[in-house]
Enzyme design. Structure first.
Site, mmCIF file in Angstrom:
data_model
loop_
_atom_site.group_PDB
_atom_site.id
_atom_site.type_symbol
_atom_site.label_atom_id
_atom_site.label_comp_id
_atom_site.label_asym_id
_atom_site.label_seq_id
_atom_site.Cartn_x
_atom_site.Cartn_y
_atom_site.Cartn_z
ATOM 1 N N ARG A 1 0.839 -1.223 0.000
ATOM 2 C CA ARG A 1 0.000 0.000 0.000
ATOM 3 C C ARG A 1 0.871 1.269 0.000
ATOM 4 O O ARG A 1 0.519 2.265 0.612
ATOM 5 C CB ARG A 1 -0.948 0.026 1.214
ATOM 6 C CG ARG A 1 -1.970 -1.093 1.269
ATOM 7 C CD ARG A 1 -2.937 -1.059 0.094
ATOM 8 N NE ARG A 1 -4.036 -2.003 0.263
ATOM 9 C CZ ARG A 1 -4.011 -3.276 -0.141
ATOM 10 N NH1 ARG A 1 -2.947 -3.761 -0.742
ATOM 11 N NH2 ARG A 1 -5.060 -4.056 0.032
ATOM 12 N N SER B 1 -10.708 -0.703 3.061
ATOM 13 C CA SER B 1 -9.958 -0.782 4.324
ATOM 14 C C SER B 1 -9.549 0.630 4.737
ATOM 15 O O SER B 1 -8.910 1.331 3.956
ATOM 16 C CB SER B 1 -8.689 -1.618 4.146
ATOM 17 O OG SER B 1 -9.003 -2.916 3.734
ATOM 18 N N GLU C 1 -4.886 3.943 5.787
ATOM 19 C CA GLU C 1 -4.626 3.689 4.362
ATOM 20 C C GLU C 1 -5.275 4.789 3.522
ATOM 21 O O GLU C 1 -4.739 5.231 2.505
ATOM 22 C CB GLU C 1 -5.199 2.323 3.960
ATOM 23 C CG GLU C 1 -5.014 2.038 2.479
ATOM 24 C CD GLU C 1 -5.856 0.892 1.949
ATOM 25 O OE1 GLU C 1 -5.685 -0.243 2.406
ATOM 26 O OE2 GLU C 1 -6.684 1.150 1.051
HETATM 27 P P1 FAD Z 1 -8.903 8.505 -5.417
HETATM 28 O O1 FAD Z 1 -9.596 8.185 -4.144
HETATM 29 O O2 FAD Z 1 -9.577 9.420 -6.358
HETATM 30 O O3 FAD Z 1 -7.448 9.057 -5.091
HETATM 31 C C1 FAD Z 1 -6.604 8.370 -4.201
HETATM 32 C C2 FAD Z 1 -5.276 9.142 -4.073
HETATM 33 O O4 FAD Z 1 -4.583 9.141 -5.311
HETATM 34 C C3 FAD Z 1 -5.474 10.611 -3.722
HETATM 35 O O5 FAD Z 1 -4.388 11.015 -2.897
HETATM 36 C C4 FAD Z 1 -5.411 11.316 -5.068
HETATM 37 O O6 FAD Z 1 -4.962 12.665 -4.952
HETATM 38 C C5 FAD Z 1 -4.394 10.465 -5.816
HETATM 39 N N1 FAD Z 1 -4.625 10.392 -7.256
HETATM 40 C C6 FAD Z 1 -5.717 9.894 -7.883
HETATM 41 N N2 FAD Z 1 -5.544 9.897 -9.210
HETATM 42 C C7 FAD Z 1 -4.319 10.420 -9.442
HETATM 43 C C8 FAD Z 1 -3.569 10.695 -10.614
HETATM 44 N N3 FAD Z 1 -4.031 10.425 -11.837
HETATM 45 N N4 FAD Z 1 -2.337 11.241 -10.493
HETATM 46 C C9 FAD Z 1 -1.833 11.535 -9.269
HETATM 47 N N5 FAD Z 1 -2.497 11.298 -8.113
HETATM 48 C C10 FAD Z 1 -3.729 10.737 -8.203
HETATM 49 N N6 FAD Z 1 -7.583 -0.842 -2.542
HETATM 50 C C11 FAD Z 1 -6.733 -1.898 -2.651
HETATM 51 O O7 FAD Z 1 -5.523 -1.725 -2.823
HETATM 52 N N7 FAD Z 1 -7.203 -3.175 -2.587
HETATM 53 C C12 FAD Z 1 -8.505 -3.471 -2.420
HETATM 54 O O8 FAD Z 1 -8.892 -4.640 -2.375
HETATM 55 C C13 FAD Z 1 -9.427 -2.375 -2.300
HETATM 56 N N8 FAD Z 1 -10.743 -2.606 -2.092
HETATM 57 C C14 FAD Z 1 -11.610 -1.569 -1.961
HETATM 58 C C15 FAD Z 1 -12.976 -1.840 -1.778
HETATM 59 C C16 FAD Z 1 -13.877 -0.808 -1.646
HETATM 60 C C17 FAD Z 1 -15.343 -1.129 -1.453
HETATM 61 C C18 FAD Z 1 -13.435 0.530 -1.726
HETATM 62 C C19 FAD Z 1 -14.432 1.667 -1.641
HETATM 63 C C20 FAD Z 1 -12.085 0.824 -1.894
HETATM 64 C C21 FAD Z 1 -11.157 -0.225 -2.021
HETATM 65 N N9 FAD Z 1 -9.766 0.001 -2.204
HETATM 66 C C22 FAD Z 1 -8.910 -1.051 -2.360
HETATM 67 C C23 FAD Z 1 -9.234 1.378 -2.211
HETATM 68 C C24 FAD Z 1 -9.330 2.090 -3.580
HETATM 69 O O9 FAD Z 1 -10.294 1.500 -4.400
HETATM 70 C C25 FAD Z 1 -8.003 2.098 -4.319
HETATM 71 O O10 FAD Z 1 -7.013 2.725 -3.542
HETATM 72 C C26 FAD Z 1 -8.085 2.800 -5.673
HETATM 73 O O11 FAD Z 1 -6.890 2.634 -6.403
HETATM 74 C C27 FAD Z 1 -8.390 4.298 -5.532
HETATM 75 O O12 FAD Z 1 -8.672 4.807 -6.824
HETATM 76 P P2 FAD Z 1 -9.440 6.184 -7.011
HETATM 77 O O13 FAD Z 1 -9.373 6.521 -8.453
HETATM 78 O O14 FAD Z 1 -10.788 6.094 -6.425
HETATM 79 O O15 FAD Z 1 -8.521 7.156 -6.161
HETATM 80 N N1 EPU Z 2 -11.187 -10.395 10.387
HETATM 81 C C1 EPU Z 2 -11.870 -10.460 11.560
HETATM 82 N N2 EPU Z 2 -12.837 -9.522 11.806
HETATM 83 C C2 EPU Z 2 -13.137 -8.535 10.917
HETATM 84 C C3 EPU Z 2 -12.417 -8.455 9.715
HETATM 85 C C4 EPU Z 2 -11.438 -9.406 9.458
HETATM 86 O O1 EPU Z 2 -11.620 -11.339 12.385
HETATM 87 O O2 EPU Z 2 -14.038 -7.736 11.211
HETATM 88 C C5 EPU Z 2 -10.183 -11.421 10.073
HETATM 89 C C6 EPU Z 2 -10.687 -12.381 8.978
HETATM 90 O O3 EPU Z 2 -11.442 -13.421 9.513
HETATM 91 C C7 EPU Z 2 -9.418 -12.858 8.339
HETATM 92 C C8 EPU Z 2 -8.467 -11.675 8.483
HETATM 93 O O4 EPU Z 2 -9.022 -10.839 9.504
HETATM 94 O O5 EPU Z 2 -8.884 -13.934 9.072
HETATM 95 C C9 EPU Z 2 -8.258 -10.898 7.198
HETATM 96 O O6 EPU Z 2 -9.498 -10.394 6.703
HETATM 97 P P1 EPU Z 2 -9.805 -10.267 5.140
HETATM 98 O O7 EPU Z 2 -9.516 -11.562 4.460
HETATM 99 O O8 EPU Z 2 -11.164 -9.694 4.978
HETATM 100 O O9 EPU Z 2 -8.706 -9.279 4.574
HETATM 101 P P2 EPU Z 2 -8.069 -7.944 5.165
HETATM 102 O O10 EPU Z 2 -6.684 -8.241 5.603
HETATM 103 O O11 EPU Z 2 -8.977 -7.291 6.139
HETATM 104 C C10 EPU Z 2 -6.917 -7.133 2.960
HETATM 105 C C11 EPU Z 2 -6.836 -5.831 2.231
HETATM 106 C C12 EPU Z 2 -8.039 -5.650 1.319
HETATM 107 C C13 EPU Z 2 -8.035 -6.787 0.296
HETATM 108 C C14 EPU Z 2 -8.119 -8.116 1.052
HETATM 109 C C15 EPU Z 2 -7.966 -9.310 0.121
HETATM 110 C C16 EPU Z 2 -5.542 -4.312 3.593
HETATM 111 C C17 EPU Z 2 -5.545 -3.136 4.512
HETATM 112 N N3 EPU Z 2 -6.737 -4.728 3.170
HETATM 113 O O12 EPU Z 2 -8.030 -7.054 3.831
HETATM 114 O O13 EPU Z 2 -7.886 -4.410 0.610
HETATM 115 O O14 EPU Z 2 -9.135 -6.667 -0.580
HETATM 116 O O15 EPU Z 2 -7.044 -8.204 2.021
HETATM 117 O O16 EPU Z 2 -6.673 -9.380 -0.363
HETATM 118 O O17 EPU Z 2 -4.474 -4.813 3.259
HETATM 119 C C18 EPU Z 2 -8.347 -2.074 0.695
HETATM 120 O O18 EPU Z 2 -7.122 -1.894 0.644
HETATM 121 O O19 EPU Z 2 -9.176 -1.113 0.709
HETATM 122 C C19 EPU Z 2 -8.869 -3.447 0.726
HETATM 123 C C20 EPU Z 2 -10.165 -3.733 0.798
#
Ligand code: FAD
Ligand code: EPU
Length: 338
Positions: A165, A239, A334
């Site tokens: 991240r 997250s 994050e």
């Molecule tokens: P924004 O929120 O618009 O911007 C994020 C940051 O990047 C800001 O600081 C912004 O200024 C900067 N930025 C954006 N675009 C540019 C650009 N073109 N040039 C320079 N700077 C820029 N993330 C994960 O890594 N793994 C996951 O599994 C994951 N799951 C998610 C699930 C949900 C339901 C949600 C809501 C979010 C999740 N995220 C996850 C976080 C998010 O989706 C990612 O970080 C994504 O890449 C953000 O993209 P965005 O375009 O919405 O960024």
């Molecule tokens: N857990 C709990 N209670 C909770 C949530 C999680 O006990 O309320 C336990 C789960 O049971 C599991 C462990 O924690 O054993 C991990 O949970 P999960 O598999 O849901 O993944 P995570 O570590 O919480 C990370 C990323 C996600 C990504 C998933 C899958 C981070 C901060 N988050 O979540 O990314 O989608 O793994 O790879 O690394 C994001 O960055 O926004 C994001 C959603």
């Protein structure tokens, strides 16, 4: 030249659905729009915020400056070999649409990153990751404009200092570049990655016999939908904190008290899921005014409707305090707080 709007509501531009506004707002559709904007008096006199899908930001106040919404589109194959294809994506393309495009063309590598919200341009910012894959695994290069000089710079994989991240754009080069294009190196013959989490089990329950990148994508989508709230229904940014990587002695001492603690070895240290720590502190599914944590995933802070960014921020501080008091671990956000 991009049109500059005034007093623009950002409610539909952030997935927390926070009702904040921007004094100025402009959409850029090509690199030239960005260059022209850099010479505009509004740009020169104000702070700026670049946004894509707004799925990783928390707006804690109205933004008194210029919001630049990236809408630079385009998907193009720029090079091919027997094994690989190099594809250039406009930074304003929706990430998941690009994943689907790759799957349709049988280009493997990003299927495990299905359904991550947001745009391509933000993906390198925090080196998006999920289900055992990170952007850095397929990332070739990006093009970015230096927002001071207007110069276009090419960053190769090693220049981006990718980590969990993390990237250089979140650290030493913060707010210095606007990413316009991202090039990924995808595989023509897939190397399936199904060892992480519930993928294998989900493929089994879905009755998948022949493994394909489409099948992996479908499994990942199903798992994500069961755990994470859809921002269209409940405001959130995924997250809220990173999973902490702690000294293994500390992890071992927590494990003695909580034998069921999930953990992952990480370069001589130990990664502990922040969601588990927050859950243990009793926060899972808690409602605090208009804010709370998601019922299926304590790591996801939510807006139940009318929360302000400050209220969500205040909740995040309380959660940090609880985890620190109980486990001695400081959670790092994050989400980008604005
Ligand atoms: P924004 O929120 O618009 O911007 C994020 C940051 O990047 C800001 O600081 C912004 O200024 C900067 N930025 C954006 N675009 C540019 C650009 N073109 N040039 C320079 N700077 C820029 N993330 C994960 O890594 N793994 C996951 O599994 C994951 N799951 C998610 C699930 C949900 C339901 C949600 C809501 C979010 C999740 N995220 C996850 C976080 C998010 O989706 C990612 O970080 C994504 O890449 C953000 O993209 P965005 O375009 O919405 O960024
Ligand atoms: N857990 C709990 N209670 C909770 C949530 C999680 O006990 O309320 C336990 C789960 O049971 C599991 C462990 O924690 O054993 C991990 O949970 P999960 O598999 O849901 O993944 P995570 O570590 O919480 C990370 C990323 C996600 C990504 C998933 C899958 C981070 C901060 N988050 O979540 O990314 O989608 O793994 O790879 O690394 C994001 O960055 O926004 C994001 C959603």
């Amino acid at each position: 030249m991009a049109l500059i709007e005034e007093n623009k509501s950002l409610k539909t531009y952030n997935t927390f659905n926070i009702d904040a506004s921007a004094t100025y707002f402009a959409e850029v559709k090509q690199a030239d729009d960005v260059i022209a904007l850099l010479h505009h008096p509004v740009y020169q006199k104000h702070q700026t915020l670049i946004i894509g899908g707004g799925s990783n930001i928390l707006l804690t106040q109205n933004f008194d400056g210029l919001v630049i919404h990236n809408q630079i589109k385009g998907i193009e194959v720029i090079h091919e070999s027997i094994e690989n294809v190099w594809v250039e994506f406009g930074a304003g393309e929706i990430w998941h649409n690009c994943v689907l495009h790759c799957i349709k063309n049988n280009w493997a590598g990003i299927e495990n990153l299905s359904l991550i919200p947001g745009y391509v341009g933000a993906a390198p910012m925090q080196n998006i990751g999920a289900y055992g894959v990170e952007l850095k695994d397929v990332f070739e290069a990006l093009h970015a404009i230096n927002v001071q000089t207007g110069e276009t710079v090419l960053f190769k994989n090693k220049d981006c200092h990718f980590g969990y991240r993390e990237s250089i754009f979140k650290n030493t080069l913060k707010n210095q570049f606007l990413i316009t294009k991202v090039v990924l190196r995808l595989n023509k013959s897939p190397q399936f990655n199904i060892s992480y989490g519930a993928i294998e089990k989900t493929l089994e329950t879905q009755g998948v016999k022949a493994l394909t990148i489409k099948a992996i994508s479908d499994a990942v989508i199903q798992i994500r939908q069961s755990k994470l709230p859809n921002p269209k229904m409940v405001g959130n940014a995924g997250s809220f904190f990173k999973n902490p990587v702690v000294d293994s002695l500390l992890a071992a001492s927590i494990k003695r008290d909580y034998p069921n603690m999930p953990f992952y070895p990480n370069n001589h240290k130990t990664k502990i899921p922040a969601g588990w720590l927050i859950d243990q502190c009793g926060w899972k599914g808690k409602v605090v005014g208009e804010t709370g944590t998601y019922k299926n995933q304590a790591l996801v802070l939510v807006n139940h409707g009318k929360a302000t960014g400050r209220e969500i921020f205040a909740l995040s501080e309380k959660i940090q305090q609880s985890v620190k008091e109980r486990f001695g671990i400081s959670l790092q956000r994050e989400v980008n707080v604005v």
